[in-house]
Motif scaffolding. Structure first.
Motif, PDB file in Angstrom:
ATOM      1  N   GLU A   1     -13.365  -4.319  -3.878  1.00 26.24           N
ATOM      2  CA  GLU A   1     -12.418  -4.540  -3.001  1.00 26.24           C
ATOM      3  C   GLU A   1     -11.088  -4.000  -3.342  1.00 26.24           C
ATOM      4  O   GLU A   1     -10.441  -3.196  -3.005  1.00 26.24           O
ATOM      5  CB  GLU A   1     -11.836  -5.280  -1.836  1.00 26.24           C
ATOM      6  N   LEU A   2     -10.434  -4.870  -4.575  1.00 26.10           N
ATOM      7  CA  LEU A   2      -9.181  -4.467  -5.157  1.00 26.10           C
ATOM      8  C   LEU A   2      -9.675  -3.672  -5.913  1.00 26.10           C
ATOM      9  O   LEU A   2      -8.756  -2.115  -6.075  1.00 26.10           O
ATOM     10  CB  LEU A   2      -9.192  -5.908  -6.199  1.00 26.10           C
ATOM     11  N   ALA A   3     -10.750  -3.066  -6.419  1.00 23.54           N
ATOM     12  CA  ALA A   3     -10.515  -1.872  -7.251  1.00 23.54           C
ATOM     13  C   ALA A   3     -10.620  -0.570  -6.836  1.00 23.54           C
ATOM     14  O   ALA A   3      -9.550   0.112  -6.893  1.00 23.54           O
ATOM     15  CB  ALA A   3     -11.807  -1.410  -8.022  1.00 23.54           C
TER      16      ALA A   3
ATOM     17  N   ASP B   1       8.231 -23.326 -10.161  1.00 23.41           N
ATOM     18  CA  ASP B   1       7.320 -23.256 -11.154  1.00 23.41           C
ATOM     19  C   ASP B   1       6.279 -22.888 -11.493  1.00 23.41           C
ATOM     20  O   ASP B   1       5.564 -23.280 -12.876  1.00 23.41           O
ATOM     21  CB  ASP B   1       8.482 -23.817 -12.391  1.00 23.41           C
ATOM     22  N   VAL B   2       5.085 -22.484 -10.421  1.00 21.88           N
ATOM     23  CA  VAL B   2       3.913 -22.533 -10.776  1.00 21.88           C
ATOM     24  C   VAL B   2       3.838 -21.520  -9.863  1.00 21.88           C
ATOM     25  O   VAL B   2       3.970 -21.196  -8.822  1.00 21.88           O
ATOM     26  CB  VAL B   2       3.491 -23.377  -9.715  1.00 21.88           C
ATOM     27  N   PHE B   3       2.862 -20.105 -10.417  1.00 18.49           N
ATOM     28  CA  PHE B   3       2.469 -18.885  -9.730  1.00 18.49           C
ATOM     29  C   PHE B   3       0.731 -19.477  -9.540  1.00 18.49           C
ATOM     30  O   PHE B   3       1.396 -18.792  -8.256  1.00 18.49           O
ATOM     31  CB  PHE B   3       1.909 -18.282 -11.501  1.00 18.49           C
ATOM     32  N   GLY B   4       0.386 -20.165  -9.977  1.00 16.12           N
ATOM     33  CA  GLY B   4      -1.536 -20.235  -8.622  1.00 16.12           C
ATOM     34  C   GLY B   4      -2.098 -19.076  -9.758  1.00 16.12           C
ATOM     35  O   GLY B   4      -3.269 -18.898  -8.529  1.00 16.12           O
ATOM     36  N   VAL B   5      -2.268 -19.052 -11.344  1.00 19.44           N
ATOM     37  CA  VAL B   5      -3.290 -18.252 -11.453  1.00 19.44           C
ATOM     38  C   VAL B   5      -4.861 -18.033 -11.079  1.00 19.44           C
ATOM     39  O   VAL B   5      -5.461 -17.673 -10.588  1.00 19.44           O
ATOM     40  CB  VAL B   5      -3.629 -17.956 -12.779  1.00 19.44           C
ATOM     41  N   ASP B   6      -5.531 -18.868 -10.213  1.00 20.62           N
ATOM     42  CA  ASP B   6      -6.582 -19.407 -10.239  1.00 20.62           C
ATOM     43  C   ASP B   6      -6.907 -19.694  -8.054  1.00 20.62           C
ATOM     44  O   ASP B   6      -7.989 -20.240  -7.811  1.00 20.62           O
ATOM     45  CB  ASP B   6      -7.201 -20.826 -10.423  1.00 20.62           C
ATOM     46  N   THR B   7      -5.554 -19.494  -7.691  1.00 21.09           N
ATOM     47  CA  THR B   7      -5.481 -19.386  -6.435  1.00 21.09           C
ATOM     48  C   THR B   7      -5.978 -17.890  -5.588  1.00 21.09           C
ATOM     49  O   THR B   7      -5.560 -16.709  -6.450  1.00 21.09           O
ATOM     50  CB  THR B   7      -3.943 -19.846  -5.702  1.00 21.09           C
ATOM     51  N   LEU B   8      -7.170 -18.497  -4.959  1.00 22.28           N
ATOM     52  CA  LEU B   8      -6.757 -16.690  -4.034  1.00 22.28           C
ATOM     53  C   LEU B   8      -6.634 -15.993  -3.395  1.00 22.28           C
ATOM     54  O   LEU B   8      -5.404 -16.742  -2.985  1.00 22.28           O
ATOM     55  CB  LEU B   8      -7.912 -16.949  -3.518  1.00 22.28           C
ATOM     56  N   MET B   9      -5.768 -14.751  -3.811  1.00 17.92           N
ATOM     57  CA  MET B   9      -5.277 -13.803  -2.816  1.00 17.92           C
ATOM     58  C   MET B   9      -5.309 -12.972  -1.457  1.00 17.92           C
ATOM     59  O   MET B   9      -6.353 -12.421  -1.552  1.00 17.92           O
ATOM     60  CB  MET B   9      -4.160 -12.619  -4.016  1.00 17.92           C
ATOM     61  N   ASN B  10      -4.984 -13.408  -0.470  1.00 15.71           N
ATOM     62  CA  ASN B  10      -5.937 -12.958   0.466  1.00 15.71           C
ATOM     63  C   ASN B  10      -5.043 -11.714   0.612  1.00 15.71           C
ATOM     64  O   ASN B  10      -3.669 -10.964  -0.196  1.00 15.71           O
ATOM     65  CB  ASN B  10      -5.047 -14.097   1.998  1.00 15.71           C
ATOM     66  N   ARG B  11      -5.527 -11.027   2.277  1.00 19.14           N
ATOM     67  CA  ARG B  11      -5.343  -9.305   2.560  1.00 19.14           C
ATOM     68  C   ARG B  11      -3.732  -9.305   2.821  1.00 19.14           C
ATOM     69  O   ARG B  11      -3.182  -7.994   2.547  1.00 19.14           O
ATOM     70  CB  ARG B  11      -6.051  -8.639   3.357  1.00 19.14           C
ATOM     71  N   ALA B  12      -3.427 -10.323   3.567  1.00 19.40           N
ATOM     72  CA  ALA B  12      -1.489 -10.024   3.640  1.00 19.40           C
ATOM     73  C   ALA B  12      -0.642 -10.326   2.203  1.00 19.40           C
ATOM     74  O   ALA B  12      -0.089  -9.675   2.193  1.00 19.40           O
ATOM     75  CB  ALA B  12      -0.938 -11.346   3.853  1.00 19.40           C
ATOM     76  N   GLN B  13      -0.804 -11.051   1.458  1.00 22.78           N
ATOM     77  CA  GLN B  13      -0.222 -10.818   0.064  1.00 22.78           C
ATOM     78  C   GLN B  13      -0.558  -9.822  -0.611  1.00 22.78           C
ATOM     79  O   GLN B  13       0.432  -8.725  -1.067  1.00 22.78           O
ATOM     80  CB  GLN B  13      -0.814 -11.799  -0.522  1.00 22.78           C
ATOM     81  N   PHE B  14      -2.336  -9.246  -0.415  1.00 21.30           N
ATOM     82  CA  PHE B  14      -2.539  -8.336  -1.752  1.00 21.30           C
ATOM     83  C   PHE B  14      -1.547  -7.167  -0.750  1.00 21.30           C
ATOM     84  O   PHE B  14      -0.838  -5.910  -1.460  1.00 21.30           O
ATOM     85  CB  PHE B  14      -3.901  -7.827  -1.026  1.00 21.30           C
ATOM     86  N   ALA B  15      -1.469  -6.954   0.450  1.00 21.27           N
ATOM     87  CA  ALA B  15      -1.299  -5.403   1.682  1.00 21.27           C
ATOM     88  C   ALA B  15       0.779  -5.318   0.786  1.00 21.27           C
ATOM     89  O   ALA B  15       0.882  -4.832   0.292  1.00 21.27           O
ATOM     90  CB  ALA B  15      -0.283  -5.763   2.476  1.00 21.27           C
ATOM     91  N   LYS B  16       1.353  -6.740   0.883  1.00 23.75           N
ATOM     92  CA  LYS B  16       3.001  -6.523  -0.099  1.00 23.75           C
ATOM     93  C   LYS B  16       2.911  -6.087  -1.490  1.00 23.75           C
ATOM     94  O   LYS B  16       3.239  -5.340  -2.068  1.00 23.75           O
ATOM     95  CB  LYS B  16       3.675  -8.356   0.048  1.00 23.75           C
ATOM     96  N   VAL B  17       1.740  -6.428  -2.341  1.00 27.09           N
ATOM     97  CA  VAL B  17       1.531  -6.519  -3.756  1.00 27.09           C
ATOM     98  C   VAL B  17       0.882  -4.962  -3.673  1.00 27.09           C
ATOM     99  O   VAL B  17       1.929  -4.207  -5.041  1.00 27.09           O
ATOM    100  CB  VAL B  17       0.694  -6.997  -4.487  1.00 27.09           C
ATOM    101  N   ALA B  18       0.603  -4.044  -3.170  1.00 31.87           N
ATOM    102  CA  ALA B  18       0.535  -2.916  -2.860  1.00 31.87           C
ATOM    103  C   ALA B  18       0.664  -1.558  -2.344  1.00 31.87           C
ATOM    104  O   ALA B  18       1.418  -0.849  -3.099  1.00 31.87           O
ATOM    105  CB  ALA B  18      -1.176  -2.394  -2.439  1.00 31.87           C
TER     106      ALA B  18
END
Length: 780
Positions: free
Chosen positions: A96-98, A16-33
């Protein structure tokens, strides 16, 4: 957020927690992208092309197929130059995100052409990506006003930007296979620019610095806030300042700034010290300021640059320096001498006027105090608007006239920093006269003394100082056989006609000087201590005699500054080195010193080099110029009328070379502007005697040509593009400048008030193709 969770783009860190302030690592970003860009993902993959990505990784192994999808789509090539490492556990920065988002949306070409942002937190490589991401509302800046390019992206940042990217329209139209099509190169630009740098070394900005004065003219008193640029093309081609201005005005360079500065419009200067540089109209506050530039049609990694500079606090006068602490003058010398006092700010820069933010009034308080001896000094220009003589006291309360003071505002035009004096030409006592000359910087509003400097001055009779003086000969060892050369061309009657050579070809002579010092090794000027039978100043050198007959002769004359000199002229070439006896005057009688190992050489003089004193000039067509003539009269001439008279190019260049001031003093502005040197070291240049003798007389031989720039280093610029209506500018065979506006009055005369020529370059060329340029800006 709910939409992204529902579509499987994101998972919560707990049920029940999204973790808004948690850092997103590059593995997680690969899935999102991979999901938001709808990339093909092969879930059967078990082997990665990156050495540090493996399904055996319990934390990040799930991302292997997504990482491979990013690589296949060319959205990433890893974190190392070889492309072998992905660093799945590493963080993703905001810049890098941009870059990921822009590449995924196939907007990379637009990012390359985006106007740069001035943000010190964004690296040069990412500037275009960040600029376009902000422009398309994919991302927002941080609350502190910066983008925070190197800040690690949180899950919330990634989620919001991913949502915007998911709903954006990918593949914006571009031409040429993903490259924004550039316009045609403007005239004078041989190649397209590929690299740009900001040369901030030596640049110092301070709050209150402005490029223009209160009258809207480019300041000559304040500190001009400009930042140089370096623009390059293929094969190490480097663009000139004029070409950089052309690139900017044609849209090939964009610029932006952030912090407490206001850029000028146009940003790239068109004339003066700002030509081809970033011009800051005003430094509004101290602190970090960032400037960014970009080549919108270039794809190279160095097509954008940014730099952060520290703008200091408002400049204030902090110190004053004097050119010499100890000066000694002969009572017989009528040549003006003096001291230069230089005011500097807290940064060590010359302080000429208060900044635009400074309401204080500053002045220099000068004081001349005679410590001992007879009154022996009088004014000789410089700071003194009104002449004075120590022997005529102006203050009845000071009957001995031991102290005099003068106060001048710092922003006063002219030589306010030169304390110029000369002896009264009356004998002083055997011990001489001793003085202290001091200068203090005063805040007129508070009466506070901010800084001071002083120097010691002595005036002595030559005969009293002579026993303590040491004399040396100062002259060059190699001389040109001018006598033979001129005689062979029937320009003089014989090689030994030294009077004719000296009168008409003084530039072939080399000065013979006597250097004098006292027992404290202080240099003593001997310029005008001797007089001829008519009472006129004469040189101390009386005669020279060469050990070999007929190779070298000498004659007295006057140099371009009106100082008596003795010149040595080569007559015939010498087969061997020889010695020269130099006889000169002293109060104790004539003395002779020897100069050894001298030679005379012959040949045809050829211009090997040509130089201009100031490569950036300006000329006003509407200004009523006032010229103080040598005879004391004042001539007034309008700039357009001066040009209508078709002046020779040598005259025109000297006229321009006076710091843009409307009032010109003939004794000052008719000085060296153009100088040519031949292979023998002879210098041919403009003179200060209201005659253009040296350069024009010798130019039949030297053959230096002046033309309107044809190499496009400083190409002409017009306010209209139609060549048929452009003003004409040319230099004829007699070296006269012709400026012909297209607009004419009813009577057929040129209408200079409707000019469309903005600037032009003048190119000087020697027979050996050595070149020099200057750039002239026309003003109304």
């Amino acid at each position: 957020m709910d939409a992204l969770l529902r579509d499987g783009v994101f998972d919560g860190v707990e049920d029940d927690v999204f973790g808004v302030d948690t850092l997103m690592n590059r593995a997680q970003f690969a899935k999102v992208a991979a999901i938001i860009f709808s990339l093909p993902v092969d879930q059967t993959l078990s082997q990665s092309s990156f050495a540090d990505v493996s399904t055996d990784d319990p934390a990040n192994g799930y991302a292997l197929p997504y990482i491979e999808a990013l690589r296949t789509a060319r959205l990433t090539n890893g974190v190392d130059a070889e492309g072998t490492m992905y660093n799945p556990a590493g963080s993703v920065t905001r810049q890098e995100l941009a870059a990921f988002l822009i590449r995924g949306l196939k907007w990379e070409a637009h990012a390359h052409s985006a106007a740069p942002i001035a943000d010190a937190t964004v690296d040069d490589w990412a500037n275009g990506y960040v600029a376009y991401a902000l422009d398309k509302k994919l991302m927002d800046g941080l609350p502190n006003g910066s983008f925070g390019g190197r800040t690690e992206a949180t899950r919330l940042m990634l989620a919001l930007s991913s949502y915007h990217a998911k709903h954006a329209s990918p593949g914006a139209a571009v031409s040429g296979g993903g490259v924004t099509k550039a316009p045609a190169l403007p005239a004078g630009i041989p190649v397209a620019p590929t690299g740009i740098e900001i040369d901030g070394e030596g640049v110092h900005l301070s709050a209150g610095d402005t490029y223009y004065d209160a009258d809207g003219k480019i300041t000559t008193m304040g500190q001009q806030p400009v930042i140089p640029l370096i623009v390059t093309g293929p094969d190490h081609y480097e663009f000139t300042p004029s070409q950089i201005e052309t690139l900017y005005s044609s849209g090939f360079i964009t610029a932006a700034a952030a912090g407490g500065i206001m850029l000028d419009n146009p940003v790239i200067g068109q004339s003066d010290n700002g030509l081809g540089k970033l011009v800051i109209k005003e430094v509004q506050s101290a602190g970090d300021v960032t400037v960014a530039v970009k080549l919108p049609y270039a794809q190279a990694g160095n097509a954008a640059a940014s730099r952060t500079l520290q703008a200091g606090s408002m400049r204030v006068p902090a110190s004053i320096e004097v050119s010499s602490k100890d000066l000694i003058v002969l009572a017989e010398n009528e040549q003006p001498q003096g001291l230069t006092f230089t005011v500097k700010d807290q940064y060590g820069k010359v302080f000429k006027a208060p900044s635009s933010q400074d309401t204080s009034r500053y002045a220099i308080q000068y004081k001349l105090e005679r410590l001992s001896g007879l009154p022996s000094l009088q004014s000789a220009g410089g700071i003194f608007d009104r002449p004075w003589d120590e022997r005529t006291p102006a203050d009845a309360s000071d009957p001995n006239h031991l102290t005099q003071t003068w106060q001048l505002p710092i922003e006063k035009n002219g030589d306010y920093f030169k304390f110029m004096i000369k002896p009264t030409l009356k004998p002083v006592g055997p011990e001489g006269s001793q003085y202290t000359i001091s200068a203090a910087v005063i805040n007129l509003d508070t009466a506070q003394e901010l800084a001071s400097a002083s120097a010691h001055l002595e005036v002595h009779n030559w005969k009293d100082l002579d026993p303590l003086m040491d004399y040396k000969v100062d002259m060059l060892s190699s001389h040109f056989a001018a006598g033979q050369y001129l005689s062979e061309r029937k320009l003089i009657n014989s090689p030994t006609d030294i009077d004719a050579v000296n009168a008409n070809y003084p530039f072939y002579g080399k000065e013979v000087n006597i250097i004098a010092t006292d027992n404290k090794n202080r240099r003593i000027d001997l310029s005008k201590v001797v007089r001829d039978d008519s009472g006129n100043p004469a040189t101390v050198v009386q005669h020279i005699a060469a050990a070999s007959d007929g190779v070298l002769m000498g004659a007295p004359g006057v140099n371009s500054n009106g100082i008596p000199v003795y010149r040595a002229y080569g007559i015939h070439p010498s087969p061997d080195l020889f010695d020269l006896d130099v006889t000169f005057y002293t109060p104790s009688g004539s003395r002779t010193l020897q100069k050894t190992k001298i030679e005379v050489v012959s040949g045809e003089p050829v211009a090997r080099a040509v130089a201009v004193k100031n490569p950036v000039l300006s000329f006003s067509l509407s200004t009523q110029y006032k010229i103080r003539k040598l005879d004391g009269t004042v001539e007034v001439i309008k700039g357009s009328d001066y040009l209508a008279g078709k002046p020779t190019i040598w005259e025109f260049l000297r006229f321009c070379d006076f710091n843009g001031l409307d009032t010109k003093d003939e004794s000052n502005f008719f000085k060296y502007f153009i100088q040519t040197t031949d292979q023998f070291g002879n210098k041919y240049q403009n003179t200060s005697d209201n005659k253009i003798l040296d350069l024009t007389k010798a130019n039949d031989v030297l053959k230096v040509k002046a033309v309107i720039d044809t190499d496009n280093k400083y190409q002409a610029k017009w306010s209209v593009k139609d060549e048929a209506v452009q003003d004409k500018i040319r230099i004829d065979d007699q070296m006269r400048l012709h400026y012909e506006p297209h607009a004419k009055h009813a009577d057929g005369t040129f209408d200079y008030s409707k000019r469309n020529l903005q600037s032009f370059g003048i190119q000087l060329v020697t027979p050996s193709d050595q070149k020099s340029w200057c750039y002239v800006t026309l003003n109304d």
